[in-house]
Design a protein around this motif. Structure first.
Motif, mmCIF file in Angstrom:
data_model
loop_
_atom_site.group_PDB
_atom_site.id
_atom_site.type_symbol
_atom_site.label_atom_id
_atom_site.label_comp_id
_atom_site.label_asym_id
_atom_site.label_seq_id
_atom_site.Cartn_x
_atom_site.Cartn_y
_atom_site.Cartn_z
ATOM 1 N N TYR A 132 0.857 -1.177 0.000
ATOM 2 C CA TYR A 132 0.000 0.000 0.000
ATOM 3 C C TYR A 132 0.900 1.236 0.000
ATOM 4 C CZ TYR A 132 -4.010 -2.955 1.133
ATOM 5 O OH TYR A 132 -5.005 -3.893 1.100
ATOM 6 N N ALA A 161 -7.822 -2.141 1.062
ATOM 7 C CA ALA A 161 -7.616 -0.921 0.270
ATOM 8 C C ALA A 161 -8.416 0.231 0.851
ATOM 9 C CB ALA A 161 -8.002 -1.162 -1.190
ATOM 10 N N ALA A 205 -6.809 3.600 2.611
ATOM 11 C CA ALA A 205 -7.139 4.939 2.117
ATOM 12 C C ALA A 205 -7.766 5.780 3.228
ATOM 13 C CB ALA A 205 -8.074 4.836 0.922
ATOM 14 N N ALA A 225 -5.678 1.761 -3.549
ATOM 15 C CA ALA A 225 -5.219 2.607 -2.441
ATOM 16 C C ALA A 225 -4.251 3.674 -2.949
ATOM 17 C CB ALA A 225 -4.567 1.754 -1.360
#
Length: 131
Positions: free
Chosen positions: A31, A56, A60, A113
């Motif tokens: 990520y 994801a 985020a 992400a």
């Protein structure tokens, strides 16, 4: 031999452990925070379901981006996987396709992400430029 060194280096992060969500596999995808993407594999019939467990979306959110539905949908389409809510998922009919499913889910999750973070960075740069 160099291939032995490479195999040893690449296998250092390989983790597969049983959890209540399924077998958790730590992948080599990252990520934007440089945390590895984890996928969860559960058996069904003769096949498997692979998900990112919402990784994801969670990644985020941690970085200030809470609406990533469009980005997730776009990356899922790009990698040929499905989106169920905020969870990237892939269903395969046999173990032959398990590696491909794990790679597709982890790549889609990491890409979503990353794309979400890029949108935050672009918006911040615009605000800064306006000031």
């Amino acid at each position: 031999m160099i291939c032995d060194d490479i195999r040893a280096a690449l296998s250092e992060g390989d983790v597969c452990e049983q959890t209540d969500r399924g077998a958790r596999v730590v992948t080599h995808c990252l990520y934007p925070s440089f945390d590895p993407v984890e996928v969860y594999v559960t058996p069904f019939d003769k096949g498997f379901i692979v998900t990112d467990g919402g990784g994801a979306a969670a990644n985020a959110f941690i970085h200030g981006r809470d609406e990533i539905g469009k980005v997730l949908a776009r990356e899922c389409a790009r990698y040929g996987v499905r989106l169920l809510g905020d969870v990237v998922t892939c269903e395969v009919q046999s173990a032959e396709w398990l590696r491909s499913a794990i790679l597709a889910v982890s790549n889609a999750s990491a890409a979503a992400a990353t794309a979400a973070m890029e949108r935050v960075a672009v918006a911040a740069e615009r605000v800064l430029a306006d000031k």
